[in-house]
Design a protein around this motif. Structure first.
Motif, PDB file in Angstrom:
ATOM      1  N   SER A  94       0.852  -1.190   0.000  1.00 37.03           N
ATOM      2  CA  SER A  94       0.000   0.000   0.000  1.00 37.03           C
ATOM      3  C   SER A  94       0.886   1.236   0.000  1.00 37.03           C
ATOM      4  N   THR A  95       0.474   2.259  -0.747  1.00 35.22           N
ATOM      5  CA  THR A  95       1.195   3.534  -0.776  1.00 35.22           C
ATOM      6  C   THR A  95       0.189   4.668  -0.681  1.00 35.22           C
ATOM      7  N   VAL A  96       0.450   5.617   0.210  1.00 37.14           N
ATOM      8  CA  VAL A  96      -0.368   6.817   0.331  1.00 37.14           C
ATOM      9  C   VAL A  96       0.543   8.039   0.341  1.00 37.14           C
ATOM     10  N   THR A  97      -0.029   9.179  -0.031  1.00 32.75           N
ATOM     11  CA  THR A  97       0.696  10.442   0.051  1.00 32.75           C
ATOM     12  C   THR A  97      -0.089  11.406   0.916  1.00 32.75           C
ATOM     13  N   LEU A  98       0.623  12.376   1.460  1.00 26.28           N
ATOM     14  CA  LEU A  98      -0.001  13.393   2.293  1.00 26.28           C
ATOM     15  C   LEU A  98       0.666  14.728   2.001  1.00 26.28           C
ATOM     16  N   GLN A  99      -0.141  15.709   1.649  1.00 21.55           N
ATOM     17  CA  GLN A  99       0.350  17.072   1.505  1.00 21.55           C
ATOM     18  C   GLN A  99       0.328  17.703   2.894  1.00 21.55           C
ATOM     19  N   ILE A 100       1.496  18.066   3.402  1.00 18.58           N
ATOM     20  CA  ILE A 100       1.574  18.603   4.757  1.00 18.58           C
ATOM     21  C   ILE A 100       0.837  19.936   4.828  1.00 18.58           C
ATOM     22  N   GLU A 101      -0.009  20.063   5.832  1.00 16.38           N
ATOM     23  CA  GLU A 101      -0.775  21.272   6.104  1.00 16.38           C
ATOM     24  C   GLU A 101      -0.431  21.752   7.511  1.00 16.38           C
ATOM     25  N   PRO A 102      -0.743  22.990   7.853  1.00 18.55           N
ATOM     26  CA  PRO A 102      -0.440  23.489   9.201  1.00 18.55           C
ATOM     27  C   PRO A 102      -1.016  22.610  10.305  1.00 18.55           C
ATOM     28  N   ARG A 103      -2.151  21.968  10.084  1.00 16.54           N
ATOM     29  CA  ARG A 103      -2.757  21.120  11.116  1.00 16.54           C
ATOM     30  C   ARG A 103      -1.948  19.855  11.395  1.00 16.54           C
ATOM     31  N   HIS A 104      -0.997  19.518  10.529  1.00 11.61           N
ATOM     32  CA  HIS A 104      -0.161  18.336  10.708  1.00 11.61           C
ATOM     33  C   HIS A 104       1.117  18.625  11.497  1.00 11.61           C
ATOM     34  N   LEU A 105       1.345  19.890  11.830  1.00 10.41           N
ATOM     35  CA  LEU A 105       2.594  20.283  12.488  1.00 10.41           C
ATOM     36  C   LEU A 105       2.455  20.287  14.007  1.00 10.41           C
ATOM     37  N   ASN A 106       3.580  20.079  14.696  1.00 12.75           N
ATOM     38  CA  ASN A 106       3.578  20.162  16.152  1.00 12.75           C
ATOM     39  C   ASN A 106       3.902  21.601  16.575  1.00 12.75           C
ATOM     40  N   LEU A 107       4.054  21.839  17.862  1.00 14.87           N
ATOM     41  CA  LEU A 107       4.315  23.196  18.356  1.00 14.87           C
ATOM     42  C   LEU A 107       5.662  23.740  17.916  1.00 14.87           C
ATOM     43  N   ALA A 108       6.587  22.856  17.510  1.00 17.64           N
ATOM     44  CA  ALA A 108       7.888  23.296  17.005  1.00 17.64           C
ATOM     45  C   ALA A 108       7.848  23.623  15.522  1.00 17.64           C
ATOM     46  N   GLY A 109       6.687  23.423  14.888  1.00 12.31           N
ATOM     47  CA  GLY A 109       6.539  23.755  13.476  1.00 12.31           C
ATOM     48  C   GLY A 109       6.999  22.670  12.520  1.00 12.31           C
ATOM     49  N   VAL A 110       7.194  21.445  13.019  1.00 13.25           N
ATOM     50  CA  VAL A 110       7.564  20.328  12.150  1.00 13.25           C
ATOM     51  C   VAL A 110       6.467  19.269  12.197  1.00 13.25           C
ATOM     52  N   LEU A 111       6.499  18.390  11.227  1.00  9.37           N
ATOM     53  CA  LEU A 111       5.496  17.343  11.121  1.00  9.37           C
ATOM     54  C   LEU A 111       5.411  16.549  12.429  1.00  9.37           C
ATOM     55  N   HIS A 112       4.215  16.427  12.964  1.00  6.46           N
ATOM     56  CA  HIS A 112       3.984  15.750  14.247  1.00  6.46           C
ATOM     57  C   HIS A 112       4.263  14.255  14.106  1.00  6.46           C
ATOM     58  N   GLY A 113       4.922  13.685  15.099  1.00  6.15           N
ATOM     59  CA  GLY A 113       5.209  12.258  15.100  1.00  6.15           C
ATOM     60  C   GLY A 113       3.964  11.397  15.051  1.00  6.15           C
ATOM     61  N   GLY A 114       2.869  11.895  15.584  1.00  7.65           N
ATOM     62  CA  GLY A 114       1.613  11.151  15.532  1.00  7.65           C
ATOM     63  C   GLY A 114       1.094  10.994  14.115  1.00  7.65           C
ATOM     64  N   VAL A 115       1.358  11.979  13.272  1.00 15.02           N
ATOM     65  CA  VAL A 115       0.967  11.882  11.862  1.00 15.02           C
ATOM     66  C   VAL A 115       1.800  10.795  11.189  1.00 15.02           C
ATOM     67  N   LEU A 116       3.105  10.800  11.453  1.00 12.12           N
ATOM     68  CA  LEU A 116       3.977   9.779  10.875  1.00 12.12           C
ATOM     69  C   LEU A 116       3.567   8.381  11.353  1.00 12.12           C
ATOM     70  N   SER A 117       3.312   8.235  12.648  1.00 12.99           N
ATOM     71  CA  SER A 117       2.881   6.942  13.188  1.00 12.99           C
ATOM     72  C   SER A 117       1.549   6.519  12.586  1.00 12.99           C
ATOM     73  N   GLY A 118       0.636   7.472  12.449  1.00 12.22           N
ATOM     74  CA  GLY A 118      -0.661   7.169  11.860  1.00 12.22           C
ATOM     75  C   GLY A 118      -0.539   6.682  10.423  1.00 12.22           C
ATOM     76  N   LEU A 119       0.302   7.344   9.640  1.00 13.72           N
ATOM     77  CA  LEU A 119       0.490   6.917   8.254  1.00 13.72           C
ATOM     78  C   LEU A 119       1.125   5.532   8.178  1.00 13.72           C
ATOM     79  N   LEU A 120       2.090   5.262   9.055  1.00 11.96           N
ATOM     80  CA  LEU A 120       2.692   3.929   9.077  1.00 11.96           C
ATOM     81  C   LEU A 120       1.657   2.872   9.441  1.00 11.96           C
ATOM     82  N   ASP A 121       0.816   3.154  10.410  1.00  9.34           N
ATOM     83  CA  ASP A 121      -0.244   2.224  10.794  1.00  9.34           C
ATOM     84  C   ASP A 121      -1.168   1.962   9.611  1.00  9.34           C
TER      85      ASP A 121
END
Length: 148
Positions: free
Chosen positions: A37-64
């Motif tokens: 399976s392959t999916v893509t995600l266009q990063i949006e501001p709602r995907h970022l953590n308080l440091a302004g980088v992609l939240h680890g929960g988004v990465l974990s969610g995509l891996l799941d």
């Protein structure tokens, strides 16, 4: 296994994905078949953590998602097979704040009820952001896959 054109999923799958977590992430299916399976995600501001980088929960969610989906493909579009995650380990290896990311999952071992899969998430330049592996169980009311 990196995505090309969007893949056509069964209509019932789209209906299930219009709400909840799948809708919140807003990812796109790119490639899906037996064992991958392959999916893509266009990063949006709602995907970022308080440091302004992609939240680890988004990465974990995509891996799941890609690991689970790699084991539930069924060639009959009228059938939706489901599974539940028994375990998921994630290792974070990079950061990004914008652009398109791609997550790929692949089945590594499969039995009648349980399968294991691994996955990775990369940014648009091919840099590895995270990788992981999971163990999944087919839901009992869904079709059991034939091995290989």
């Amino acid at each position: 296994m990196t995505g090309g054109a969007a893949v056509k999923l069964p209509d019932m799958a789209y209906e299930l994905m219009e709400t909840g977590y799948h809708a919140m992430l807003n990812y796109q299916h790119r490639d899906w078949g037996k064992g991958f399976s392959t999916v893509t995600l266009q990063i949006e501001p709602r995907h970022l953590n308080l440091a302004g980088v992609l939240h680890g929960g988004v990465l974990s969610g995509l891996l799941d998602i890609v690991c689970a989906q790699s084991g539930i493909y069924f060639p009959d579009e009228q059938v939706i097979r489901r599974s539940v995650t028994l375990s998921l380990t994630t290792t974070f290896t990079g950061q990004c704040s914008e652009g398109l990311i791609t997550a790929c999952g692949k089945v590594r071992a499969q039995g009648r009820r349980i399968y294991s899969a691994s996955g990775e998430v990369k940014d648009a330049q091919g840099n590895l952001l995270a990788f992981g592996e999971g163990t999944f169980r087919y839901r009992s009311q869904d079709p059991i896959p034939a091995n290989k």
